[in-house]
Design a protein around this motif. Structure first.
Motif, PDB file in Angstrom:
ATOM      1  N   TYR A   1      12.600  -1.483  -4.566  1.00 39.71           N
ATOM      2  CA  TYR A   1      11.637  -0.471  -5.011  1.00 39.71           C
ATOM      3  C   TYR A   1      12.024   0.915  -4.488  1.00 39.71           C
ATOM      4  CZ  TYR A   1       8.391  -4.035  -6.677  1.00 39.71           C
ATOM      5  OH  TYR A   1       7.816  -5.064  -7.368  1.00 39.71           O
ATOM      6  N   LEU A   2      12.644   0.968  -3.336  1.00 34.79           N
ATOM      7  CA  LEU A   2      12.946   2.236  -2.685  1.00 34.79           C
ATOM      8  C   LEU A   2      14.425   2.293  -2.367  1.00 34.79           C
ATOM      9  CD1 LEU A   2      11.491   4.801  -1.458  1.00 34.79           C
ATOM     10  CD2 LEU A   2      11.573   3.609   0.722  1.00 34.79           C
ATOM     11  N   HIS A   3      15.019   3.482  -2.558  1.00 38.16           N
ATOM     12  CA  HIS A   3      16.422   3.696  -2.217  1.00 38.16           C
ATOM     13  C   HIS A   3      16.540   5.036  -1.511  1.00 38.16           C
ATOM     14  CE1 HIS A   3      20.792   3.574  -2.465  1.00 38.16           C
ATOM     15  NE2 HIS A   3      20.735   4.841  -2.849  1.00 38.16           N
ATOM     16  N   ARG A   4      17.154   5.022  -0.312  1.00 34.73           N
ATOM     17  CA  ARG A   4      17.346   6.249   0.460  1.00 34.73           C
ATOM     18  C   ARG A   4      18.828   6.422   0.746  1.00 34.73           C
ATOM     19  NH1 ARG A   4      13.037   5.224   5.227  1.00 34.73           N
ATOM     20  NH2 ARG A   4      14.017   3.181   5.096  1.00 34.73           N
ATOM     21  N   SER A   5      19.350   7.631   0.541  1.00 35.06           N
ATOM     22  CA  SER A   5      20.757   7.916   0.788  1.00 35.06           C
ATOM     23  C   SER A   5      20.888   9.324   1.339  1.00 35.06           C
ATOM     24  CB  SER A   5      21.576   7.777  -0.512  1.00 35.06           C
ATOM     25  OG  SER A   5      21.103   8.685  -1.492  1.00 35.06           O
TER      26      SER A   5
ATOM     27  N   PHE B   1      12.304   6.205  -5.920  1.00 34.62           N
ATOM     28  CA  PHE B   1      11.368   5.088  -6.028  1.00 34.62           C
ATOM     29  C   PHE B   1      11.379   4.587  -7.465  1.00 34.62           C
ATOM     30  CE2 PHE B   1       7.387   2.867  -6.543  1.00 34.62           C
ATOM     31  CZ  PHE B   1       7.237   2.199  -5.333  1.00 34.62           C
ATOM     32  N   CYS B   2      11.611   3.292  -7.633  1.00 34.86           N
ATOM     33  CA  CYS B   2      11.644   2.680  -8.972  1.00 34.86           C
ATOM     34  C   CYS B   2      10.410   1.799  -9.129  1.00 34.86           C
ATOM     35  CB  CYS B   2      12.921   1.848  -9.147  1.00 34.86           C
ATOM     36  SG  CYS B   2      13.031   1.045 -10.764  1.00 34.86           S
ATOM     37  N   ASN B   3       9.627   2.048 -10.186  1.00 31.38           N
ATOM     38  CA  ASN B   3       8.387   1.294 -10.356  1.00 31.38           C
ATOM     39  C   ASN B   3       8.629  -0.105 -10.910  1.00 31.38           C
ATOM     40  OD1 ASN B   3       9.141   2.116 -12.948  1.00 31.38           O
ATOM     41  ND2 ASN B   3       7.024   2.207 -13.655  1.00 31.38           N
TER      42      ASN B   3
ATOM     43  N   GLY C   1       0.809  -1.213   0.000  1.00 24.65           N
ATOM     44  CA  GLY C   1       0.000   0.000   0.000  1.00 24.65           C
ATOM     45  C   GLY C   1       0.840   1.260   0.000  1.00 24.65           C
ATOM     46  N   ILE C   2       1.908   1.292   0.806  1.00 27.87           N
ATOM     47  CA  ILE C   2       2.769   2.472   0.827  1.00 27.87           C
ATOM     48  C   ILE C   2       3.503   2.624  -0.500  1.00 27.87           C
ATOM     49  CG2 ILE C   2       4.849   3.425   1.903  1.00 27.87           C
ATOM     50  CD1 ILE C   2       3.865   2.449   4.556  1.00 27.87           C
ATOM     51  N   GLY C   3       3.920   1.492  -1.095  1.00 30.11           N
ATOM     52  CA  GLY C   3       4.575   1.571  -2.399  1.00 30.11           C
ATOM     53  C   GLY C   3       3.664   2.151  -3.462  1.00 30.11           C
ATOM     54  N   VAL C   4       2.401   1.729  -3.478  1.00 31.18           N
ATOM     55  CA  VAL C   4       1.442   2.277  -4.446  1.00 31.18           C
ATOM     56  C   VAL C   4       1.203   3.762  -4.172  1.00 31.18           C
ATOM     57  CG1 VAL C   4      -0.942   2.147  -5.264  1.00 31.18           C
ATOM     58  CG2 VAL C   4       0.340   0.044  -4.840  1.00 31.18           C
ATOM     59  N   TYR C   5       1.107   4.132  -2.893  1.00 28.61           N
ATOM     60  CA  TYR C   5       0.861   5.541  -2.547  1.00 28.61           C
ATOM     61  C   TYR C   5       2.029   6.422  -2.991  1.00 28.61           C
ATOM     62  CZ  TYR C   5       0.293   9.731   0.293  1.00 28.61           C
ATOM     63  OH  TYR C   5       0.189  11.035   0.711  1.00 28.61           O
ATOM     64  N   ILE C   6       3.277   5.979  -2.711  1.00 26.03           N
ATOM     65  CA  ILE C   6       4.444   6.767  -3.122  1.00 26.03           C
ATOM     66  C   ILE C   6       4.493   6.898  -4.634  1.00 26.03           C
ATOM     67  CG2 ILE C   6       6.967   6.768  -3.163  1.00 26.03           C
ATOM     68  CD1 ILE C   6       6.953   5.493  -0.427  1.00 26.03           C
ATOM     69  N   GLN C   7       4.159   5.818  -5.351  1.00 27.63           N
ATOM     70  CA  GLN C   7       4.201   5.870  -6.809  1.00 27.63           C
ATOM     71  C   GLN C   7       3.175   6.845  -7.375  1.00 27.63           C
ATOM     72  OE1 GLN C   7       4.419   1.989  -8.537  1.00 27.63           O
ATOM     73  NE2 GLN C   7       3.928   2.685 -10.592  1.00 27.63           N
ATOM     74  N   SER C   8       2.104   7.102  -6.636  1.00 29.51           N
ATOM     75  CA  SER C   8       1.054   7.988  -7.138  1.00 29.51           C
ATOM     76  C   SER C   8       1.339   9.467  -6.868  1.00 29.51           C
ATOM     77  CB  SER C   8      -0.293   7.625  -6.486  1.00 29.51           C
ATOM     78  OG  SER C   8      -0.288   7.964  -5.107  1.00 29.51           O
ATOM     79  N   LEU C   9       2.387   9.764  -6.060  1.00 25.24           N
ATOM     80  CA  LEU C   9       2.657  11.154  -5.687  1.00 25.24           C
ATOM     81  C   LEU C   9       3.499  11.860  -6.744  1.00 25.24           C
ATOM     82  CD1 LEU C   9       3.535  10.698  -1.908  1.00 25.24           C
ATOM     83  CD2 LEU C   9       1.396  11.529  -2.874  1.00 25.24           C
TER      84      LEU C   9
END
Length: 318
Positions: A97-101, A116-118, A55-63
């Motif tokens: 899917y997610l990378h933070r640095s 974020f990579c879809n 759910g969070i992955g879908v939400y981030i992808q929609s922003l």
């Protein structure tokens, strides 16, 4: 309002061709014309991700680009707590899917860059990245519900035809977005006795007295106890372990359990050497040099006297 919706849904179901399934979900698919996001089934039906992570992955992808997707921003938007959201973000990082640095800006300020990579799988295969412009359309005016014709779900779009490099050069994404290497395992003692486990658990639970930032949950203490037990088994004093775990902590420490786990793993001392290893090496004594009393030549002998040639001359004369 509910009755009107039920009537419209009944008309929509009647328009679906073919017999309806006797159980399971029935899709009423109406094409979107605005405010929609394309999500791959590899994310929506991921076998190893939790429902919260999906759910969070879908939400981030929609922003739109530039939106805040940190733990506190998501916790302010959804009812899930910060710990649940942090765990879901780590799942997305594990599956690329997610990378933070952390990066430093030109003015010296440190910021967290989130990518974020879809389609992580396609990225690893070297697929070209197409820039996406995210625009939020205005909310349409609500009109009386009219049953819309139901059309089958659209088939997957065919693979795009490769564009010559001169016409549309692909955008390269840094290789660091790939999956992270597996972390080193937590040290384990040769034998985790009940007494050793109790001492290790007490040491970890007591850390917050020496460093208030290191507040560990019961689950954290139970998980990290074998690592502390390995230190105790190798003869490390409890004060030395506390010093290694509480000195020069990052401020503020976001994940106390991860800090303790990392230090228990990378700072593990070697086992104490046994008596055999500490036994000094016996060397063969070296015969010292002496000066001949007859010809002043140097020769090896435990005591002063004459060299071999001078002794031979004396024997012949005798």
């Amino acid at each position: 309002m509910d009755t009107q919706h039920d009537i419209a849904l009944t008309h929509a179901l009647a328009e679906i061709p073919g017999p309806l399934p006797v159980s399971g979900v029935i899709h009423v698919a109406i094409p979107h014309t605005s405010r929609f996001t394309v999500v791959g089934n590899h994310l929506a039906q991921h076998a190893d991700l939790s429902l919260t992570a999906i759910g969070i992955g879908v939400y981030i992808q929609s922003l739109p680009a530039g939106s805040q997707v940190g733990i506190k921003a998501l916790a302010a938007r959804f009812p899930e707590g910060e710990r649940t959201i942090a765990s879901a973000l780590r799942e997305l990082e594990t599956h690329a899917y997610l990378h933070r640095s952390r990066e430093r800006l030109a003015n010296g300020r440190m910021v967290t860059r989130t990518v974020f990579c879809n389609q992580p799988g396609a990225l690893l295969r070297g697929a070209a990245v197409v820039p996406v412009t995210v625009a939020v359309a205005p909310v349409p005016v609500v009109t009386p519900a009219v049953p819309a014709p139901v059309v089958p779900a659209p088939l997957p779009a065919p693979e795009p035809t490769p564009v010559p490099e001169e016409a549309h050069p692909p955008v390269r994404v840094p290789s660091r977005i790939g999956p992270k290497p597996p972390r080193r395992p937590l040290p384990q003692p040769r034998e985790l006795t009940p007494e050793l486990h109790l001492s290790a658990s007490a040491l970890l639970a007591d850390l917050r007295r020496h460093a208030p930032e290191l507040v560990l949950s019961e689950d954290d203490v139970e998980e990290l106890a074998p690592g502390a037990a390995a230190w105790l088994e190798r003869g490390a004093h409890p004060d030395a372990i506390r010093h290694a775990l509480t000195t020069e902590l990052p401020q503020p420490p976001k994940y106390p359990a991860k800090i303790v786990r990392h230090r228990l793993t990378v700072l593990l001392p070697p086992p104490l050497p046994g008596a055999q290893e500490l036994t000094p090496i016996h060397r063969t004594p070296v015969t010292p040099f002496q000066t001949c009393e007859g010809c002043d030549r140097a020769f090896r002998s435990p005591a002063p006297g004459h060299c071999r040639d001078c002794r031979a001359q004396y024997w012949e004369a005798a």
